[in-house]
Design an enzyme around this catalytic site. Structure first.
Site, PDB file in Angstrom:
ATOM      1  N   ASP A  81     126.845  37.718  19.958  1.00 18.58           N
ATOM      2  CA  ASP A  81     128.223  38.031  19.577  1.00 18.58           C
ATOM      3  C   ASP A  81     128.412  38.036  18.068  1.00 18.58           C
ATOM      4  O   ASP A  81     129.214  38.811  17.535  1.00 18.58           O
ATOM      5  CB  ASP A  81     129.186  37.022  20.206  1.00 18.58           C
ATOM      6  CG  ASP A  81     129.458  37.327  21.668  1.00 18.58           C
ATOM      7  OD1 ASP A  81     128.599  37.961  22.302  1.00 18.58           O
ATOM      8  OD2 ASP A  81     130.515  36.936  22.179  1.00 18.58           O
ATOM      9  N   CYS A 122     123.227  31.650  25.358  1.00 18.60           N
ATOM     10  CA  CYS A 122     124.353  32.068  24.523  1.00 18.60           C
ATOM     11  C   CYS A 122     125.533  32.619  25.309  1.00 18.60           C
ATOM     12  O   CYS A 122     125.556  32.593  26.526  1.00 18.60           O
ATOM     13  CB  CYS A 122     123.863  33.018  23.441  1.00 18.60           C
ATOM     14  SG  CYS A 122     122.931  32.124  22.163  1.00 18.60           S
ATOM     15  N   ASP A 123     126.494  33.169  24.559  1.00 18.07           N
ATOM     16  CA  ASP A 123     127.877  33.312  25.002  1.00 18.07           C
ATOM     17  C   ASP A 123     128.087  33.923  26.384  1.00 18.07           C
ATOM     18  O   ASP A 123     128.825  33.386  27.192  1.00 18.07           O
ATOM     19  CB  ASP A 123     128.649  34.135  23.975  1.00 18.07           C
ATOM     20  CG  ASP A 123     128.829  33.393  22.670  1.00 18.07           C
ATOM     21  OD1 ASP A 123     128.038  32.476  22.399  1.00 18.07           O
ATOM     22  OD2 ASP A 123     129.738  33.733  21.905  1.00 18.07           O
ATOM     23  N   LYS A 124     127.511  35.082  26.668  1.00 18.82           N
ATOM     24  CA  LYS A 124     127.772  35.748  27.946  1.00 18.82           C
ATOM     25  C   LYS A 124     126.661  35.533  28.955  1.00 18.82           C
ATOM     26  O   LYS A 124     126.804  35.915  30.116  1.00 18.82           O
ATOM     27  CB  LYS A 124     127.968  37.262  27.723  1.00 18.82           C
ATOM     28  CG  LYS A 124     129.041  37.604  26.719  1.00 18.82           C
ATOM     29  CD  LYS A 124     130.358  36.927  27.051  1.00 18.82           C
ATOM     30  CE  LYS A 124     131.368  37.086  25.936  1.00 18.82           C
ATOM     31  NZ  LYS A 124     130.981  36.439  24.671  1.00 18.82           N
ATOM     32  N   CYS A 193     124.535  28.498  18.334  1.00 25.31           N
ATOM     33  CA  CYS A 193     125.200  28.032  17.110  1.00 25.31           C
ATOM     34  C   CYS A 193     125.734  26.609  17.275  1.00 25.31           C
ATOM     35  O   CYS A 193     126.239  26.228  18.322  1.00 25.31           O
ATOM     36  CB  CYS A 193     126.304  28.994  16.720  1.00 25.31           C
ATOM     37  SG  CYS A 193     125.668  30.609  16.212  1.00 25.31           S
ATOM     38  N   GLU A 489     136.275  39.822  20.403  1.00 26.28           N
ATOM     39  CA  GLU A 489     136.609  38.559  19.754  1.00 26.28           C
ATOM     40  C   GLU A 489     137.252  38.834  18.401  1.00 26.28           C
ATOM     41  O   GLU A 489     136.871  39.763  17.700  1.00 26.28           O
ATOM     42  CB  GLU A 489     135.354  37.703  19.569  1.00 26.28           C
ATOM     43  CG  GLU A 489     134.823  37.154  20.877  1.00 26.28           C
ATOM     44  CD  GLU A 489     133.649  36.219  20.678  1.00 26.28           C
ATOM     45  OE1 GLU A 489     133.079  36.210  19.573  1.00 26.28           O
ATOM     46  OE2 GLU A 489     133.303  35.500  21.627  1.00 26.28           O
ATOM     47  N   SER A 515     136.388  34.026  19.211  1.00 28.15           N
ATOM     48  CA  SER A 515     135.102  33.349  19.166  1.00 28.15           C
ATOM     49  C   SER A 515     135.322  31.863  19.386  1.00 28.15           C
ATOM     50  O   SER A 515     136.379  31.320  19.057  1.00 28.15           O
ATOM     51  CB  SER A 515     134.444  33.579  17.808  1.00 28.15           C
ATOM     52  OG  SER A 515     133.451  32.614  17.555  1.00 28.15           O
TER      53      SER A 515
END
EC number: 4.2.1.9
Length: 612
Positions: A81, A122-124, A193, A489, A515
């Site tokens: 992202d 990670c995010d997704k 992150c 985002e 985010s």
């Protein structure tokens, strides 16, 4: 007893061809009576949270085969992202969640796998795999790649993360040399992150859901202790197979573990640790896949009674995920919540009979076990690397200070109001969400003039051109799941508001999302979205908007008669942005938009359109 699903392709004369192909993958005669366990890896060189995963699927595979299973690995896609942000790449981020869920379903069902190990980060990727696990409902265990170590520089009095690099770059007063130093220091290692952003939030929530092992969300990616999580995940997958196929134990399946009570536990944790607002979107999506009746009203109810027990970047520069681990990790937060009577401790997990048993074994403030204490002392080495398990640094002491430490008890909570809230009003009939952990108390009640933009790009240009003034409510619309499409985002607009000194003097409202690194009065997921006829599409420049977090309300201060007139006018024009947006919406994105629901439904596909 249930039969192995894989028997479909491994038994019977008519499956000679399938067995011939299985043999070509390395299977032997004795393997056709063992469970076939799929390993969904997500290695890619595009994403720091996944760059170190290449060999970890085979690490798990060898352990599965050592304890009596057959392991078969495949990969899914993974979008970064942060790299995709600020351009049309962000249109693909949320839709990639559905592609990941579909790809896992396709591979597992096409090959009749008996169980699943999800290697995500990670995010997704974690949400996509979680959705797939709840669709498939076969024995499943999650293990993540782990968080990145926080960055360090002599130019700052606190540790760094990605957001620091973005904010300093937008600060005109910062020298090029300082910007370069922050850029080089912010993301020093492999891993997700280092703050309580979306990736780490979701990996922590899998612990609360009961689908991953203690430490999954908090042991840094570089630490040798994480290797043991991967090995144990392989063993647990085989154990779950025996419990289901050998004993028909429903708590060996995702839907027997991730029940309504487990979703409440996960959301309670999310509120208590001030997690990303994206987690709301993903939990709602996962609940729909698992046919769990968990919705925005449940989140609203929980947000009013759960205190904030943990505060981590971006909500404070003092702590990062590595500090949460030193304080006892997710099991210690869950322990404090349990002692406050805020959890369903009878919920099952993949590794213990109940969550209460897990807390009893792993909460460092309650357990006098050197192995557990040593585990939670695993810390960062401060050496830039992309290699997993490459260091074995340990803190000298644990942070067990529950009155002033990283994790607090209920009596000493950072706030008796939790870190996330759902707001309702005439501008968001089906709700919108705000990360209250990142909002200064001085603006918990805020009234301002609307400054309307039809895209994130226009908002960024307007903010940088000083169009936005103190007291404004920046409205960014037509950025929802349908309208974007893809629900971008809004990290750049919020970062630029900060860099302009407006972080505590403005609000931002959008039908897009934020985010996990966002802070400030940033309200997203406005539902229904503008493209679906939501009232956010009726806002005009100069309209007054009143935001009241304590009352959980957000209202456009315009009469019902005026709103009705505007709606009639907008119906005639069509619910689409006024400006021509220079973005390429491909066939793939149009297909996503066609079926996407608004954020209050998790932005999942509208099944009614498929079934009807």
């Amino acid at each position: 007893m249930p039969e192995y699903r894989s028997k479909t392709s491994t038994h019977g004369r008519n499956m000679a061809g399938a067995r011939a192909l299985w043999r070509a993958t390395g299977m032997k005669d004795g393997d056709f009576h063992k469970p076939i366990i799929a390993i969904a890896n997500s290695f890619t060189q595009f994403v720091p949270g996944h760059v170190h995963l290449k060999d970890l699927g085979q690490l798990v595979a060898r352990e599965i085969e050592r304890v009596g299973g057959v392991a078969k690995e495949f990969d899914t896609i993974a979008v970064d992202d942060g790299i995709a942000m600020g351009h049309d790449g962000m249109l693909y981020s949320l839709p990639s969640r559905e592609i990941i869920a579909d790809s896992v379903e396709y591979m597992v069902n096409a090959h009749c796998a008996d169980a699943l190990v999800c290697i995500s980060n990670c995010d997704k990727i974690t949400p996509g795999m979680l959705m797939a696990a709840l669709r498939l409902n076969i024995p499943t265990v999650f293990v993540s790649g782990g968080p990145m170590e926080a960055g360090k520089t002599k130019l700052a009095d606190h540790n760094l993360d990605l957001i620091d690099a973005m904010v300093i770059a937008a600060d005109d007063s910062a020298s090029d040399e300082k910007v370069a130093e922050f850029e080089r220091s912010a993301c020093p290692t492999c891993g997700s992150c280092s703050g309580m952003f979306t990736a780490n939030s979701m990996n922590c929530l899998t612990e609360a859901l009961g689908l991953s092992l203690p430490g999954n969300g908090t042991v840094v990616a570089t630490h040798a202790d994480r290797e043991q999580l991967f090995l144990r995940a392989g063993r647990v997958a085989v154990e779950l197979c025996h419990r289901w196929y050998g004993g028909e134990d429903p708590t060996a399946l995702p839907r027997g573990i991730a029940t309504f009570e487990a979703f409440e536990n996960a959301m309670t944790l999310d509120i208590a640790m001030g997690g990303s607002t994206n987690t709301i979107l993903h939990l709602l999506a996962a609940a729909q896949e698992g046919e769990v009746p968990f919705g925005m009203r449940d989140i609203d109810r929980l947000s009013k009674r759960v205190p904030q027990l943990c505060k981590v970047a971006p909500n404070t520069p003092k702590y990062h995920i590595e500090d949460v681990h030193r304080a006892g990790g997710i099991m210690s937060i869950l322990g404090e919540l349990a002692r406050g009577g805020l959890l369903h401790t009878n919920a099952a997990t993949v590794h213990t009979r109940t969550l209460a048993d897990a807390i009893a074994q792993w909460d460092v403030t309650q357990v006098d076990d050197d192995k557990v204490h040593t585990f939670y002392k695993a810390g960062p080495a401060g050496i830039p690397t992309q290699i997993a398990f490459s260091q074995a640094t340990r803190w000298d002491t644990l942070d067990t200070d529950r009155s002033e430490g990283c994790i607090r008890d209920v009596a000493h909570a950072f706030s008796q109001e939790g870190g996330l809230a759902v707001l309702y009003g005439n501008i968001a009939r089906d709700g919108c969400v705000v990360k209250t952990a990142g909002v200064d108390e001085s603006i918990h009640v805020f009234e301002g003039n609307a400054r309307v933009y039809e895209s994130q790009d226009s908002a960024v240009k307007g903010i940088l051109a000083d169009e936005v003034k103190a007291g404004d409510v920046v409205v960014i619309r037509y950025e929802g799941p349908k309208g974007g499409p893809g629900m971008q985002e809004m990290l750049y607009p919020t970062s630029y508001l900060k860099s302009k000194g407006l972080g505590k003097h403005c609000a931002l409202l959008t039908d897009g999302r934020f985010s996990g690194g966002t802070s400030g009065l940033s309200i997203g997921h406005a539902s229904p979205e503008a493209a679906a006829g939501g009232a956010i599409g009726l806002v005009r420049n100069g309209d007054k908007i009143l935001i009241d977090i304590p009352k959980r309300s957000i209202d456009l201060l315009v009469s019902d008669e005026e709103l009705a007139a505007r709606r009639t006018e907008q119906d005639a024009k069509g619910w689409k942005p006024v400006e021509v947006r220079p973005r390429k919406v491909t066939t793939a994105l149009k297909a996503y938009a066609l079926l996407a629901t608004s954020a209050d439904k998790g932005a999942v596909r509208d099944k009614a359109m498929l079934d009807g």
